[in-house]
Scaffold this active site. Structure first.
Site, PDB file in Angstrom:
ATOM      1  CG  ASP A  61      41.424  49.257  32.698  1.00 11.34           C
ATOM      2  OD1 ASP A  61      40.757  49.082  33.746  1.00 11.34           O
ATOM      3  OD2 ASP A  61      42.626  48.957  32.600  1.00 11.34           O
ATOM      4  CB  ILE A  62      35.813  48.859  34.827  1.00 15.02           C
ATOM      5  CG1 ILE A  62      36.467  47.644  35.504  1.00 15.02           C
ATOM      6  CG2 ILE A  62      34.903  48.425  33.685  1.00 15.02           C
ATOM      7  CD1 ILE A  62      35.475  46.787  36.275  1.00 15.02           C
ATOM      8  CG  ASN A  88      31.439  39.505  32.331  1.00 13.66           C
ATOM      9  OD1 ASN A  88      31.101  38.401  32.739  1.00 13.66           O
ATOM     10  ND2 ASN A  88      32.581  39.682  31.650  1.00 13.66           N
ATOM     11  CE  LYS A  94      51.382  37.731  38.526  1.00 18.53           C
ATOM     12  NZ  LYS A  94      50.992  39.055  38.982  1.00 18.53           N
ATOM     13  CB  ALA A 165      41.697  39.334  47.128  1.00 20.12           C
ATOM     14  CE1 TYR A 166      36.348  36.326  41.212  1.00 16.11           C
ATOM     15  CE2 TYR A 166      35.318  34.785  42.731  1.00 16.11           C
ATOM     16  CZ  TYR A 166      35.356  35.417  41.493  1.00 16.11           C
ATOM     17  OH  TYR A 166      34.397  35.135  40.556  1.00 16.11           O
ATOM     18  CB  VAL A 199      31.593  29.099  33.662  1.00 10.86           C
ATOM     19  CG1 VAL A 199      31.453  29.020  32.150  1.00 10.86           C
ATOM     20  CG2 VAL A 199      30.234  29.281  34.317  1.00 10.86           C
TER      21      VAL A 199
END
Ligand code: NAP
Length: 243
Positions: A61-62, A88, A94, A165-166, A199
């Protein structure tokens, strides 16, 4: 010491990370598949092993420093170096659908959680592994970013995909690519950002036009660049993306 190249792919239990692991292993590279959930990570590695590929699961878990420390020790002990790091692992909270502009509503909690994975965790892992990457004859670091993190792209009026945020976390990740590649300019290490495309994955959703086989190709290409390849750039396939 292994004569094969050694790669670590984060978030490798599904989606693009899984497919990137497959394609790297198909290129004769030994791949450590990082995943934060043991059962899913093991099942993913077993699936690729059943295809005859040289992969292994590693718990990662990074956002957990103790996992990062363990991964570093494991790679040091078993391989003595790391040739390829594919950052990655990523999340889209959410609270913010892909087709949204969440800037007025996103909670600070969601903003922080997103940065914890997409930026802070990625930076912490990379810094920890850098001494091992410096021991490689040709280290390659790929930060899996997104065109949604491009300031040039986001400032076009027509762009409607604005999960704040992303997008902001991927912009920060791109800055990491630029700064790290500059710091490593006098070494053989190459650091680049990849835009996979839109994707079909749990994150990309079913409307996405690309499948994972195509989507993984940019990261795989950047992970296997030759000595004359670029560093400090942002690519989608062979096309350079604007920052
Ligand atoms: P996905 O199917 O949702 O997979 C994301 C992966 O990241 C999962 O393995 C997930 O693990 C892992 N992850 C999340 N938080 C983590 C953490 N704290 N530590 C370790 N792993 C963690 O998404 P994807 O589409 O394959 O995305 C892969 C990368 O491509 C991401 O960085 C994403 O931003 C980027 N990207 C995707 C698209 C697209 O259209 N799909 C477009 C541009 C960029 P769990 O299964 O345990 O949650």
């Amino acid at each position: 010491m292994s004569s094969k190249l050694i790669a670590l792919v984060t978030g490798a239990n599904k989606g693009l990370g899984f497919e990137t692991s497959r394609q790297l292993a198909q290129n004769g590279i030994k791949v450590l598949m990082g995943a934060r959930k043991e059962a899913k990570g093991r099942a993913a590695a077993e699936k690729l092993q059943s295809e005859g590929l040289d992969v292994g699961f590693i718990l990662l878990d990074i956002t957990k420093s103790e996992h990062i420390k363990h991964v570093k020790k494991y790679i040091e002990k078993h391989f003595g170096r790391l040739d390829i790091l594919v950052n990655n692992a990523g999340m889209l909270h959410k609270e913010e659908p892909l087709v949204s502009n969440s800037v007025e509503t996103i909670s600070l909690k969601a903003l922080r959680q997103t940065f914890d994975v997409n930026f802070f965790g990625t930076v912490e892992l990379t810094q920890a592994l850098l001494p091992l990457i410096k021991k490689s004859a040709a280290g390659r670091i790929v930060n899996v970013s997104s065109i949604l993190g491009s300031l040039a792209y986001q400032s076009e009026e027509s762009e409607k995909f604005k999960p704040f945020a992303y997008d902001a976390s991927k912009t920060a990740l791109n800055q990491f690519t630029i700064h790290l590649s500059a710091a490593l300019r006098n070494t053989p290490i190459k650091v680049n950002s990849a835009h996979p495309g839109w994707v079909k994955t749990d994150m990309g959703g079913s409307d996405a036009p690309m499948d994972v086989t195509e989507g993984a190709k940019t990261a795989v290409k950047l992970a296997t660049l030759g000595p004359k390849g670029p560093t400090g750039k942002f690519f989608h396939f062979d096309e350079e993306m604007p920052w």
